[in-house]
Scaffold this active site. Structure first.
Site, PDB file in Angstrom:
ATOM      1  N   GLU A 243      -5.184  -5.808  -6.616  1.00  0.00           N
ATOM      2  CA  GLU A 243      -4.032  -6.857  -7.546  1.00  0.00           C
ATOM      3  C   GLU A 243      -5.103  -8.159  -7.707  1.00  0.00           C
ATOM      4  OE1 GLU A 243      -1.945  -8.190  -3.678  1.00  0.00           O
ATOM      5  OE2 GLU A 243      -2.755  -9.988  -2.634  1.00  0.00           O
ATOM      6  N   LYS A 245      -5.602 -11.797  -9.126  1.00  0.00           N
ATOM      7  CA  LYS A 245      -6.517 -13.307  -8.473  1.00  0.00           C
ATOM      8  C   LYS A 245      -5.583 -13.959  -9.798  1.00  0.00           C
ATOM      9  CE  LYS A 245     -10.270 -16.148  -6.564  1.00  0.00           C
ATOM     10  NZ  LYS A 245      -9.078 -17.129  -7.784  1.00  0.00           N
ATOM     11  N   ARG A 265      -3.468 -26.131   0.516  1.00  0.00           N
ATOM     12  CA  ARG A 265      -4.373 -25.680   1.034  1.00  0.00           C
ATOM     13  C   ARG A 265      -5.092 -26.271   1.932  1.00  0.00           C
ATOM     14  NH1 ARG A 265      -9.296 -21.492  -2.439  1.00  0.00           N
ATOM     15  NH2 ARG A 265     -10.846 -22.610  -0.708  1.00  0.00           N
ATOM     16  N   GLU A 293       0.590 -17.485  -4.862  1.00  0.00           N
ATOM     17  CA  GLU A 293      -0.276 -18.123  -5.385  1.00  0.00           C
ATOM     18  C   GLU A 293       1.017 -19.270  -6.322  1.00  0.00           C
ATOM     19  OE1 GLU A 293      -3.606 -19.546  -4.818  1.00  0.00           O
ATOM     20  OE2 GLU A 293      -4.089 -19.482  -7.369  1.00  0.00           O
ATOM     21  N   LYS A 415     -13.236 -11.443  -4.022  1.00  0.00           N
ATOM     22  CA  LYS A 415     -13.076 -11.787  -4.957  1.00  0.00           C
ATOM     23  C   LYS A 415     -13.822 -11.380  -5.768  1.00  0.00           C
ATOM     24  CE  LYS A 415     -14.070 -16.180  -3.808  1.00  0.00           C
ATOM     25  NZ  LYS A 415     -13.452 -17.724  -3.497  1.00  0.00           N
TER      26      LYS A 415
HETATM   27  P1  AMP Z   1     -11.437 -19.046  -4.870  1.00  0.00           P
HETATM   28  O1  AMP Z   1     -10.706 -20.673  -3.980  1.00  0.00           O
HETATM   29  O2  AMP Z   1     -11.877 -19.367  -5.671  1.00  0.00           O
HETATM   30  O3  AMP Z   1     -12.377 -19.658  -3.555  1.00  0.00           O
HETATM   31  O4  AMP Z   1     -10.431 -17.787  -4.159  1.00  0.00           O
HETATM   32  C1  AMP Z   1      -9.469 -17.818  -3.410  1.00  0.00           C
HETATM   33  C2  AMP Z   1      -8.021 -17.714  -3.489  1.00  0.00           C
HETATM   34  O5  AMP Z   1      -7.663 -17.428  -4.823  1.00  0.00           O
HETATM   35  C3  AMP Z   1      -7.814 -17.903  -2.964  1.00  0.00           C
HETATM   36  O6  AMP Z   1      -7.445 -18.916  -2.256  1.00  0.00           O
HETATM   37  C4  AMP Z   1      -5.713 -18.671  -3.418  1.00  0.00           C
HETATM   38  O7  AMP Z   1      -5.636 -19.664  -3.897  1.00  0.00           O
HETATM   39  C5  AMP Z   1      -6.114 -17.511  -4.743  1.00  0.00           C
HETATM   40  N1  AMP Z   1      -5.791 -16.309  -5.309  1.00  0.00           N
HETATM   41  C6  AMP Z   1      -4.963 -15.832  -6.442  1.00  0.00           C
HETATM   42  N2  AMP Z   1      -4.664 -14.991  -6.378  1.00  0.00           N
HETATM   43  C7  AMP Z   1      -4.833 -14.157  -5.246  1.00  0.00           C
HETATM   44  C8  AMP Z   1      -4.632 -12.788  -4.559  1.00  0.00           C
HETATM   45  N3  AMP Z   1      -3.369 -12.072  -4.908  1.00  0.00           N
HETATM   46  N4  AMP Z   1      -4.552 -12.835  -3.326  1.00  0.00           N
HETATM   47  C9  AMP Z   1      -5.157 -14.186  -2.469  1.00  0.00           C
HETATM   48  N5  AMP Z   1      -5.673 -14.967  -3.077  1.00  0.00           N
HETATM   49  C10 AMP Z   1      -5.203 -16.038  -4.168  1.00  0.00           C
END
Ligand code: AMP
Length: 559
Positions: A243, A245, A265, A293, A415
Site C-alpha cells: 500500500e 506510504k 503518534r 494517517e 517501509k
Molecule cells: P517513519 O515515520 O518514516 O518511521 O514511517 C512510519 C510512518 O509511516 C508511520 O508512523 C505512519 O505515520 C506512516 N505511514 C504512512 N502510510 C502508512 C501506511 N500505509 N501504513 C503504515 N504507516 C504508514
C-alpha cells in the site's frame, strides 16, 4: 509500604533487567489482590491507572509545606539535599522524623490504603478542595514510618520513581510472578489500560476476559526502513500487502457510541485539531479503534506534507483554515471492533473487517492495497513510482499474516520510501572501492552548495549504480582529477578530489546533524538514484534546502 519501598530500593540498586524483574516478581507474589493492583500501578510510575483520568493535583511546594509541618526540618537542609539528588522524594525522605504529636494508633500504610487515600485526594473538589487535599496528604505522610517509606511515597506522588523500571519490565515481572504468558499480560494491560487490572487477571488466570478500553491509546505498530533496491531480500515467499506510504501524521481513532477521540503518534489527544475527521468518524455506528494517517487532501489528491503543518497542534481551528487546508484520514488498520480486540488477528483479516466497517467519504477513506505473493522487483518499482505520482511518499509492504504488534518495529511491516525527497548533488571526491570493486572508483563524496556559494560535502554514496556505469564513471573521474594537495585532513587521504562537474540524484532515509561533513549534516542510507546528465552543477541543491528538509522532518517526528 515499607516492603514496597525496600523492594523499590533493591530494584534501583540492580542494573540488570532480569534481576529487577525477579525482585519485583517475588514481591508481587506475596501481595493480596488490592495491594497487587495498587503496587503494580505505582511501580509503573503513576498513582492511577493509565485509563484513569484522575490526577492528584499536588505540586512539589505543597508536599514540602505539609512535610515541614509534620517533620519540622529547615529549608536550608532540604535545599542542599534537593540540589544533591535532584529528587524530591529522596531529599524529603531523608528529613522524615517521628512526628512530635504522633497518634497512638496511626494508619498502617499499605499500597491499597495509599491507593484509597489517593482516591480521596483526587475526589476533593470545590472551594475547600485545596485544604482537603492537604489534609489527606498530611495523613499519608504521617503514616510513613521510616525515611525509605517516605521517600517512595513522595516519589509516587510526584510520578518519578527512578528505579529503572519501564512499564514493559513491570509487565514482565507480572508474567513471571504468576506464570503467565508475557504477551498476554502486555495485551491485557493494553486492552484494559491498567497494569493493575492486568496483574490481577494474570493472578486469577482471566487475562483473556479483559475488555477493550476505549479512550486509552494503544502503542502504534512501526515499520522497518528498507533501502530502496534492497527490499527484495526481505520478502521471501509470503503474501504481502502493498500500500502507499502517506506523507502525513499517524493517527489512532477511538469511536465509542458515536463519540470520537483521535490520538497522535505520541499518544496525545489531538481530536480538537481535526474536527472534520472527528465529525465524520462519529457517524460510524460500530465501536472501533482505527489506525491510519491524516493527510492534507483536496478533491482526492494528497497535498504535500508542508501544507498539513499549519493544521498541527491547533486547539481551535478556524473555518478559514478548514477551507484552506482540507484533510482526510486514510485508514489502514483496525485494532478493535466492539468488545473484540483484533491485535492478534492477521492483517488480511483485519483489512476484511475494516472494509465492512465504513464507506470512504471526503474525510475518512480506506487506504487501497493489493496483495501480492513473491513481489517481483519490477513490480515494486512500478508501484513505487505510481505511489509517488499520486503524491505519496513511497510504499509500505506488510505481511498479510502479521498481527498488530503495538509499539514494535519489526520485519512484519517494511517501509520503502525515498524518505524526505531526493537531493541533487555534485561529486567532489572519489575513492577506489573494495573487494570486486577494488579497481574502480565506486565511492563518491558529494556536496551541496553552501550559503557562501561554495560546495560543502554532505555525504558519501556507495550504491545505486550498475557495474557498467561505475566503470564508465571511473574513466571520467580519472580524467577530471584535481591535484591531491587540495586534501587537508588525514582521514580523507584516500579521497581523490575531482572537478565538481558530475551531478547525482541521491535518495536517503534521514538527515542528521553531524560534524562528519563540512555542511554540518549527514544523510542516512544515501543511494544514487541516477546520474543527472541533464543538470549543470550550478543548479544543484543548496544547504538552505537541506535545512528546510531537516526542519520539516523534525516537525513531523515531534508529533
Ligand atoms: P517513519 O515515520 O518514516 O518511521 O514511517 C512510519 C510512518 O509511516 C508511520 O508512523 C505512519 O505515520 C506512516 N505511514 C504512512 N502510510 C502508512 C501506511 N500505509 N501504513 C503504515 N504507516 C504508514
Amino acid at each position: 509500604m515499607q516492603r514496597f519501598a525496600a523492594t523499590a530500593e533493591a530494584i534501583a540498586a540492580r542494573p540488570a533487567k532480569l534481576e529487577k524483574i525477579a525482585l519485583l516478581a517475588e514481591y508481587l507474589r506475596t501481595l493480596d489482590d488490592a495491594d497487587l493492583v495498587a503496587a503494580t500501578r505505582f511501580f509503573s510510575g503513576t498513582p492511577f491507572a493509565a485509563r484513569d483520568h484522575r490526577t492528584l493535583s499536588i505540586g512539589g511546594r505543597t508536599i514540602v509545606e505539609v512535610a515541614r509541618r509534620i517533620w519540622r526540618f529547615d529549608d536550608a537542609g532540604l535545599g542542599r539535599r534537593y540540589r544533591d539528588t535532584g529528587d524530591l522524594g529522596a531529599a524529603l525522605g531523608a528529613l522524615r522524623a517521628p512526628p512530635r504529636d504522633a497518634m497512638l494508633f496511626g494508619d498502617r500504610l499499605t499500597p491499597a490504603r495509599l491507593d484509597a487515600l489517593f482516591g480521596d485526594i483526587a475526589a476533593a473538589s470545590g472551594k475547600r478542595s485545596g485544604r482537603r487535599r492537604e489534609a489527606v496528604l498530611e495523613q499519608i505522610l504521617r503514616a510513613c514510618d521510616d525515611p525509605l517509606c517516605a521517600t517512595y511515597v513522595v516519589k509516587i506522588i510526584t510520578g518519578d520513581l527512578r528505579v529503572g523500571l519501564r512499564e514493559g519490565l513491570v509487565l514482565d515481572a507480572i508474567a513471571r510472578a504468576f506464570d503467565a504468558d508475557p504477551a498476554a499480560v502486555r495485551r491485557g494491560a493494553m486492552t484494559s489500560g491498567d497494569v493493575g487490572a492486568a496483574a490481577l487477571a494474570a493472578k486469577n488466570g482471566t487475562l483473556s476476559a479483559l475488555r477493550v478500553d476505549y479512550g486509552t491509546p494503544i502503542g502504534f505498530m512501526l515499520a522497518t526502513p528498507v533501502p530502496y533496491g534492497d527490499v527484495y531480500k526481505d520478502l521471501g515467499a509470503a503474501a504481502w500487502h502493498v500500500e502507499d506510504k502517506y506523507d502525513g501524521i499517524r493517527a489512532q481513532a477511538h469511536i465509542r457510541s458515536g463519540s470520537v477521540k483521535i490520538f497522535s503518534r505520541r499518544l496525545n489527544d489531538v481530536t480538537a485539531s481535526y474536527p472534520e475527521v472527528a465529525g465524520a468518524l462519529g457517524s460510524i455506528s460500530t465501536d472501533a479503534i482505527l489506525d491510519g494517517e491524516i493527510v492534507a487532501m483536496r478533491e482526492g489528491r494528497v497535498l504535500p506534507f508542508r501544507l498539513l503543518q499549519a493544521r498541527l497542534q491547533r486547539r481551535n481551528v478556524e473555518e478559514q483554515l478548514l477551507r484552506d487546508i482540507p484533510i482526510a484520514y486514510v485508514v489502514f488498520d483496525v485494532l478493535a471492533l466492539g468488545d473484540e480486540l483484533l491485535l492478534d488477528a492477521p492483517l488480511a483479516m483485519r483489512r476484511e473487517r475494516l472494509a465492512d466497517l465504513f464507506q470512504s467519504d471526503t474525510y475518512v477513506k480506506h487506504a487501497p492495497f493489493d496483495t501480492a505473493v513473491e513481489v517481483a522487483a519490477a513490480e515494486v518499482n512500478a508501484r513505487f513510482d505510481a505511489a509517488r505520482a499520486r503524491g505519496n511518499e513511497g510504499l509500505m509492504l506488510k505481511r498479510a499474516d502479521s498481527p498488530y504488534a503495538p509499539g514494535r518495529r519489526g520485519k512484519w511491516w517494511l517501509k520503502l520510501k525515498r524518505e524526505l525527497t531526493t537531493l541533487d548533488v555534485a561529486v567532489v571526491a572519489v575513492e577506489w572501492g573494495n573487494g570486486k570493486r577494488a579497481n574502480v572508483l565506486s565511492d563518491y563524496t558529494f556536496a551541496v552548495r553552501g550559503d557562501d556559494g561554495k560546495l560543502c560535502a554532505i555525504g558519501k554514496a556507495y550504491s545505486g549504480l550498475t557495474d557498467a556505469e561505475i566503470a564508465e564513471l571511473t574513466q571520467w573521474f580519472l580524467e577530471h582529477r584535481l591535484p591531491q594537495s587540495h586534501q587537508r585532513e588525514k582521514a580523507r587521504a584516500h579521497e581523490i578530489p575531482v572537478e565538481p562537474k558530475l551531478v547525482l540524484e541521491v535518495a536517503f532515509d534521514v538527515i542528521q546533524e553531524s560534524d562528519l561533513h563540512e555542511s554540518g549534516f549527514s544523510l542516512r542510507f544515501p543511494r544514487i538514484v541516477r546520474v543527472r546528465d541533464d543538470k549543470p552543477p550550478d543548479q544543484i541543491d543548496t544547504l538552505e534546502r537541506v535545512r528546510e528538509i531537516y526542519a520539516a522532518m523534525l516537525a513531523r517526528e515531534g508529533l
